[in-house]
Design a protein around this motif. Structure first.
Motif, PDB file in Angstrom:
ATOM      1  N   GLY A  16       0.801  -1.213   0.000  1.00 45.19           N
ATOM      2  CA  GLY A  16       0.000   0.000   0.000  1.00 45.19           C
ATOM      3  C   GLY A  16       0.832   1.258   0.000  1.00 45.19           C
ATOM      4  N   LEU A  17       2.118   1.142  -0.274  1.00 47.39           N
ATOM      5  CA  LEU A  17       2.981   2.318  -0.269  1.00 47.39           C
ATOM      6  C   LEU A  17       2.705   3.221  -1.464  1.00 47.39           C
ATOM      7  CD1 LEU A  17       5.308   3.759   1.166  1.00 47.39           C
ATOM      8  CD2 LEU A  17       6.891   2.448  -0.251  1.00 47.39           C
ATOM      9  N   ILE A  18       2.424   2.636  -2.621  1.00 49.48           N
ATOM     10  CA  ILE A  18       2.168   3.430  -3.820  1.00 49.48           C
ATOM     11  C   ILE A  18       0.692   3.821  -3.902  1.00 49.48           C
ATOM     12  CG2 ILE A  18       2.195   3.397  -6.341  1.00 49.48           C
ATOM     13  CD1 ILE A  18       4.662   1.616  -6.157  1.00 49.48           C
ATOM     14  N   ILE A  19      -0.176   2.824  -3.784  1.00 48.97           N
ATOM     15  CA  ILE A  19      -1.630   3.029  -3.807  1.00 48.97           C
ATOM     16  C   ILE A  19      -2.204   2.252  -2.635  1.00 48.97           C
ATOM     17  CG2 ILE A  19      -3.762   2.627  -5.100  1.00 48.97           C
ATOM     18  CD1 ILE A  19      -2.086   2.642  -7.648  1.00 48.97           C
ATOM     19  N   PRO A  20      -3.090   2.830  -1.849  1.00 50.45           N
ATOM     20  CA  PRO A  20      -3.678   2.071  -0.740  1.00 50.45           C
ATOM     21  C   PRO A  20      -4.316   0.769  -1.233  1.00 50.45           C
ATOM     22  CG  PRO A  20      -4.274   4.383  -0.564  1.00 50.45           C
ATOM     23  CD  PRO A  20      -3.588   4.207  -1.886  1.00 50.45           C
ATOM     24  N   VAL A  21      -4.140  -0.281  -0.468  1.00 50.70           N
ATOM     25  CA  VAL A  21      -4.648  -1.601  -0.844  1.00 50.70           C
ATOM     26  C   VAL A  21      -6.162  -1.562  -1.028  1.00 50.70           C
ATOM     27  CG1 VAL A  21      -4.814  -4.016  -0.122  1.00 50.70           C
ATOM     28  CG2 VAL A  21      -2.710  -2.742   0.297  1.00 50.70           C
ATOM     29  N   HIS A  22      -6.852  -0.688  -0.322  1.00 52.42           N
ATOM     30  CA  HIS A  22      -8.311  -0.590  -0.421  1.00 52.42           C
ATOM     31  C   HIS A  22      -8.762  -0.083  -1.790  1.00 52.42           C
ATOM     32  CE1 HIS A  22      -8.101  -1.237   3.831  1.00 52.42           C
ATOM     33  NE2 HIS A  22      -7.390  -0.143   3.978  1.00 52.42           N
ATOM     34  N   LEU A  29      -7.143  -7.989  -7.501  1.00 52.79           N
ATOM     35  CA  LEU A  29      -5.810  -7.613  -7.047  1.00 52.79           C
ATOM     36  C   LEU A  29      -5.784  -7.439  -5.524  1.00 52.79           C
ATOM     37  CD1 LEU A  29      -2.953  -7.057  -7.956  1.00 52.79           C
ATOM     38  CD2 LEU A  29      -3.587  -4.669  -8.303  1.00 52.79           C
ATOM     39  N   GLY A  30      -6.888  -6.947  -4.966  1.00 55.79           N
ATOM     40  CA  GLY A  30      -6.990  -6.861  -3.511  1.00 55.79           C
ATOM     41  C   GLY A  30      -6.950  -8.231  -2.863  1.00 55.79           C
ATOM     42  N   THR A  31      -7.588  -9.213  -3.509  1.00 60.82           N
ATOM     43  CA  THR A  31      -7.559 -10.582  -3.005  1.00 60.82           C
ATOM     44  C   THR A  31      -6.147 -11.142  -3.055  1.00 60.82           C
ATOM     45  OG1 THR A  31      -9.822 -10.924  -3.758  1.00 60.82           O
ATOM     46  CG2 THR A  31      -8.527 -12.890  -3.303  1.00 60.82           C
ATOM     47  N   ASP A  56      -4.159  -9.544  -0.288  1.00 68.16           N
ATOM     48  CA  ASP A  56      -4.542 -10.065   1.023  1.00 68.16           C
ATOM     49  C   ASP A  56      -3.954 -11.445   1.313  1.00 68.16           C
ATOM     50  OD1 ASP A  56      -5.936  -7.796   1.698  1.00 68.16           O
ATOM     51  OD2 ASP A  56      -7.873  -8.585   0.999  1.00 68.16           O
ATOM     52  N   CYS A  57      -3.535 -12.146   0.278  1.00 68.52           N
ATOM     53  CA  CYS A  57      -2.918 -13.468   0.452  1.00 68.52           C
ATOM     54  C   CYS A  57      -1.413 -13.364   0.704  1.00 68.52           C
ATOM     55  CB  CYS A  57      -3.182 -14.341  -0.765  1.00 68.52           C
ATOM     56  SG  CYS A  57      -4.908 -14.775  -0.975  1.00 68.52           S
ATOM     57  N   THR A  58      -0.904 -12.159   0.845  1.00 68.13           N
ATOM     58  CA  THR A  58       0.521 -11.936   1.098  1.00 68.13           C
ATOM     59  C   THR A  58       0.684 -11.210   2.438  1.00 68.13           C
ATOM     60  OG1 THR A  58       0.624  -9.748   0.062  1.00 68.13           O
ATOM     61  CG2 THR A  58       0.898 -11.662  -1.397  1.00 68.13           C
TER      62      THR A  58
END
Length: 121
Positions: A46-52, A58-60, A63-65
């Protein structure tokens, strides 16, 4: 609850870097592996773009990492995006990723030192 989340995030980041640097036991040059790790962790943490903001698939994947637990989770706790029971879930997830990365590092280190071959000399 922000301080434990930050400490866990730093610990997960350290354990992940330790695990990636263990590739030096098998490779003559570990820079490629570490560079790939840095790029992937930068995007998925989430450093470049927030994970949300990631699209659903791609969010899934993210979340697996363990990467969102390094940066996005502490930021969410600090900003109050997660509250109440969600804070406890976030901390437990971070503890889980810390245990997984530390255990993986320990296993890889044990296998590496059993087969250590020194180059050069």
């Amino acid at each position: 609850m922000a301080v434990p989340s930050i400490v866990l995030g730093v610990a997960i980041a350290f354990a992940g870097r330790f695990l990636m640097n263990l590739a030096a036991f098998w490779l003559l040059d570990v820079r490629g592996v570490v560079t790939l790790y840095v790029v992937v962790s930068t995007v998925f943490s989430g450093l470049i773009i927030p994970v949300h903001w990631f699209p659903g698939w791609l969010g899934t994947v993210a979340d697996c990492t363990p990467f969102p637990s390094i940066l996005q989770a502490p930021v969410d706790v600090i900003q109050g995006r997660v509250q109440g029971a969600q804070v406890a879930q976030t901390l437990l997830l971070q503890v889980g990723w810390l245990l997984v990365t530390m255990l993986a590092g320990r296993v890889v280190l044990a296998r590496a030192t059993a087969k250590l071959v020194v180059q050069g000399g």
